[in-house]
Design an enzyme around this catalytic site. Structure first.
Site, PDB file in Angstrom:
ATOM      1  N   HIS A   1      -3.552   3.299  -1.948  1.00  0.00           N
ATOM      2  CA  HIS A   1      -3.421   4.674  -2.420  1.00  0.00           C
ATOM      3  C   HIS A   1      -1.978   5.113  -2.185  1.00  0.00           C
ATOM      4  O   HIS A   1      -1.371   4.728  -1.191  1.00  0.00           O
ATOM      5  CB  HIS A   1      -4.381   5.544  -1.611  1.00  0.00           C
ATOM      6  CG  HIS A   1      -4.264   7.012  -1.860  1.00  0.00           C
ATOM      7  ND1 HIS A   1      -3.429   7.835  -1.123  1.00  0.00           N
ATOM      8  CD2 HIS A   1      -4.875   7.812  -2.760  1.00  0.00           C
ATOM      9  CE1 HIS A   1      -3.550   9.076  -1.571  1.00  0.00           C
ATOM     10  NE2 HIS A   1      -4.416   9.094  -2.563  1.00  0.00           N
TER      11      HIS A   1
ATOM     12  N   ASP B   1      -3.556   3.781   2.519  1.00  0.00           N
ATOM     13  CA  ASP B   1      -2.316   4.453   2.150  1.00  0.00           C
ATOM     14  C   ASP B   1      -1.281   4.076   3.197  1.00  0.00           C
ATOM     15  O   ASP B   1      -1.494   4.307   4.386  1.00  0.00           O
ATOM     16  CB  ASP B   1      -2.545   5.969   2.118  1.00  0.00           C
ATOM     17  CG  ASP B   1      -1.347   6.696   1.559  1.00  0.00           C
ATOM     18  OD1 ASP B   1      -0.237   6.477   2.081  1.00  0.00           O
ATOM     19  OD2 ASP B   1      -1.502   7.460   0.602  1.00  0.00           O
TER      20      ASP B   1
ATOM     21  N   ASP C   1     -12.076  10.062  -9.426  1.00  0.00           N
ATOM     22  CA  ASP C   1     -11.844  10.385  -8.013  1.00  0.00           C
ATOM     23  C   ASP C   1     -12.518  11.718  -7.703  1.00  0.00           C
ATOM     24  O   ASP C   1     -12.126  12.756  -8.228  1.00  0.00           O
ATOM     25  CB  ASP C   1     -10.331  10.480  -7.768  1.00  0.00           C
ATOM     26  CG  ASP C   1      -9.997  10.759  -6.316  1.00  0.00           C
ATOM     27  OD1 ASP C   1     -10.926  10.836  -5.481  1.00  0.00           O
ATOM     28  OD2 ASP C   1      -8.792  10.890  -6.016  1.00  0.00           O
TER      29      ASP C   1
ATOM     30  N   GLU D   1      -0.875   3.285  -7.836  1.00  0.00           N
ATOM     31  CA  GLU D   1      -1.112   4.672  -8.239  1.00  0.00           C
ATOM     32  C   GLU D   1       0.224   5.351  -8.559  1.00  0.00           C
ATOM     33  O   GLU D   1       1.200   5.206  -7.821  1.00  0.00           O
ATOM     34  CB  GLU D   1      -1.812   5.425  -7.100  1.00  0.00           C
ATOM     35  CG  GLU D   1      -2.008   6.895  -7.398  1.00  0.00           C
ATOM     36  CD  GLU D   1      -3.080   7.546  -6.534  1.00  0.00           C
ATOM     37  OE1 GLU D   1      -3.395   7.015  -5.456  1.00  0.00           O
ATOM     38  OE2 GLU D   1      -3.601   8.593  -6.972  1.00  0.00           O
TER      39      GLU D   1
ATOM     40  N   GLU E   1     -13.917   6.738  -6.895  1.00  0.00           N
ATOM     41  CA  GLU E   1     -13.169   6.892  -5.642  1.00  0.00           C
ATOM     42  C   GLU E   1     -13.690   8.049  -4.810  1.00  0.00           C
ATOM     43  O   GLU E   1     -13.983   9.116  -5.340  1.00  0.00           O
ATOM     44  CB  GLU E   1     -11.691   7.121  -6.001  1.00  0.00           C
ATOM     45  CG  GLU E   1     -10.765   7.353  -4.820  1.00  0.00           C
ATOM     46  CD  GLU E   1      -9.304   7.378  -5.256  1.00  0.00           C
ATOM     47  OE1 GLU E   1      -8.902   6.553  -6.105  1.00  0.00           O
ATOM     48  OE2 GLU E   1      -8.554   8.245  -4.763  1.00  0.00           O
TER      49      GLU E   1
ATOM     50  N   LYS F   1      -9.820  13.453 -12.048  1.00  0.00           N
ATOM     51  CA  LYS F   1     -10.573  14.130 -10.998  1.00  0.00           C
ATOM     52  C   LYS F   1     -11.969  14.527 -11.471  1.00  0.00           C
ATOM     53  O   LYS F   1     -12.134  14.974 -12.614  1.00  0.00           O
ATOM     54  CB  LYS F   1      -9.816  15.385 -10.549  1.00  0.00           C
ATOM     55  CG  LYS F   1      -8.470  15.075  -9.934  1.00  0.00           C
ATOM     56  CD  LYS F   1      -8.611  14.314  -8.629  1.00  0.00           C
ATOM     57  CE  LYS F   1      -7.273  13.875  -8.098  1.00  0.00           C
ATOM     58  NZ  LYS F   1      -7.386  13.149  -6.821  1.00  0.00           N
TER      59      LYS F   1
ATOM     60  N   GLU G   1      -8.462   6.124   1.651  1.00  0.00           N
ATOM     61  CA  GLU G   1      -7.186   6.824   1.789  1.00  0.00           C
ATOM     62  C   GLU G   1      -7.152   7.709   3.030  1.00  0.00           C
ATOM     63  O   GLU G   1      -6.077   8.076   3.490  1.00  0.00           O
ATOM     64  CB  GLU G   1      -6.886   7.661   0.533  1.00  0.00           C
ATOM     65  CG  GLU G   1      -7.826   8.824   0.319  1.00  0.00           C
ATOM     66  CD  GLU G   1      -7.485   9.618  -0.938  1.00  0.00           C
ATOM     67  OE1 GLU G   1      -7.817   9.144  -2.028  1.00  0.00           O
ATOM     68  OE2 GLU G   1      -6.888  10.681  -0.824  1.00  0.00           O
TER      69      GLU G   1
HETATM   70 CA    CA Z   1      -8.035  10.183  -3.979  1.00  0.00          CA
END
Ligand code: CA
Length: 388
Positions: free
Chosen positions: A305, A278, A203, A342, A229, A174, A255
């Protein structure tokens, strides 16, 4: 064969001191919306809808609006049912909760159609390109208090090493909460901890505006980041285009996008290098196949995702198995030339304990099941334990 019943399950796990944070949100609990569809000859299909928000609105869409339309229907026609449900809810649905509800139903119907045919979903979709899929660990979130950078860095160093020690070749971390400089410090520590050969993905959870994302992308270049991302909010298509044009790192996103219409704009609009539908959000397997076709035609890589329960991971495994290399090469070893899956590593019993067969990471990969449908058995005891 007919659909006899459609039942919603709302699952909830409070995380207590395991609460974690992205640049946008605290995660004090895990929750999942699951749908169970049963047929008159006793087949049971499972689906999941939504990944990020509360489960109750998705349940309301299914229970009050969509399910009554499906009782007595043939469950082995998921594409036809998708089109009918979308057309029915177009004027008030189109994106968000209704599409998450349709996603759950679609996944469960493909599960049933596969079981009825005696074939795994990947075979129903036309065949798989691989029987195991390279997984990337998602981790290195933020702690509750983030004013003590040295202690954050020490914890990150330790956490990042645990992923490589358990066999992951790819790690997604992150960014987007701290200053650009501080987040670069975090990334440097992570890169140092995992070494030069591990694929690093970042991300931002749409934490930046375009100008900051472009600066961040340039600052990250020496750290060999494979994709960036959600650099900017999903509605900011122009921002995506700017970031893609002016930062050196491939841009990923999708996503929070829905159906072929949303993905048409994202992909044809030149917003992303890697598209991330997703399954539990975009419209299930049916919408996934549309996205894959678009992405392929535009030279965009498809890397779904997944963040939800074991049902969502199982659905993603089936889908990722069917994604061709991008592009095809005679010797397909290039990283991100093949899709990856993922595999979030934060505490989630709904992912790790819900299914009879647990997900096992072997040589950094997850196996694609050969059993009919999704190839899963949901554990009733876990369902009962976390039902709310
Ligand atoms: Ca994400």
């Amino acid at each position: 064969m007919k659909i006899r019943s459609i039942t919603s399950h709302l699952l909830r796990v409070p995380l207590g001191d395991k609460t974690f944070y992205s640049s946008q949100a605290a995660f004090p609990e895990r929750n999942s919306y699951l749908v169970r569809i049963e047929t008159d000859n006793g087949l049971v299909g499972w689906g999941e809808g939504g990944q990020y928000g509360p489960a109750e609105p998705v349940a309301a869409c299914v229970d009050a609006v969509l399910a009554p339309r499906l009782i007595g229907r043939d469950p082995t026609e998921p594409v036809r049912i998708w089109e009918e449900l979308y057309a029915f809810s177009r004027d008030f649905g189109q994106r968000g909760t209704y599409i998450e509800a349709i996603s759950a139903i679609d996944i469960a119907l493909w599960d049933i159609a596969g079981q009825a045919a005696g074939l795994p979903v990947w075979k129903m979709l036309g065949g798989r390109f691989r029987d195991k899929i390279t997984a990337y660990a998602t981790g290195c979130y933020y702690p509750e208090k983030f004013d003590d950078l040295p202690s954050i860095l020490r914890a990150l160093e330790e956490e990042a090493s645990t992923y490589t020690n358990s066999g992951f070749g790819l790690l997604k971390v992150k960014i987007g909460l701290l200053s650009l400089k501080q987040d670069i410090e975090r990334l440097k520590v992570i890169r140092q901890a995992v070494g030069p050969d591990i694929g690093l993905l970042v991300d931002a959870n749409h934490g930046y505006n375009a100008a900051s994302a472009i600066r961040m992308g340039r600052m990250m270049e020496p750290l060999d980041v494979l994709f960036f991302e959600e650099p900017v909010p999903p509605e900011d298509r122009d921002g995506y285009r700017k970031v893609r044009a002016e930062n050196p790192i491939p841009v990923a996103g999708g996503e929070c996008d829905f159906t072929r219409y949303g993905f048409r704009d994202l992909i044809a609009g030149g917003c992303v290098d890697v598209v991330q539908p997703d399954l539990a959000v975009c419209g299930g397997f049916t919408a996934f196949t549309h996205v894959l076709g678009f992405a392929n035609a535009y030279g965009v890589a498809t890397v779904p995702h997944v963040w939800g329960s074991g049902v969502a991971v199982a659905a993603a495994l089936q889908a990722v198995a069917t994604i061709p290399a991008f592009p095809h090469t005679a010797n397909p070893i290039a990283l991100l030339n093949q899709p990856v899956i993922e595999f979030d590593r934060k505490h989630n019993p709904l992912r790790d304990d819900l299914l009879q067969d647990r997900f096992v990471l072997e040589d950094g990969c997850l196996a694609v099941p050969d059993k009919p449908g999704l190839g899963i058995t949901v554990r009733e005891d876990i369902l009962t334990k976390y039902s709310s």
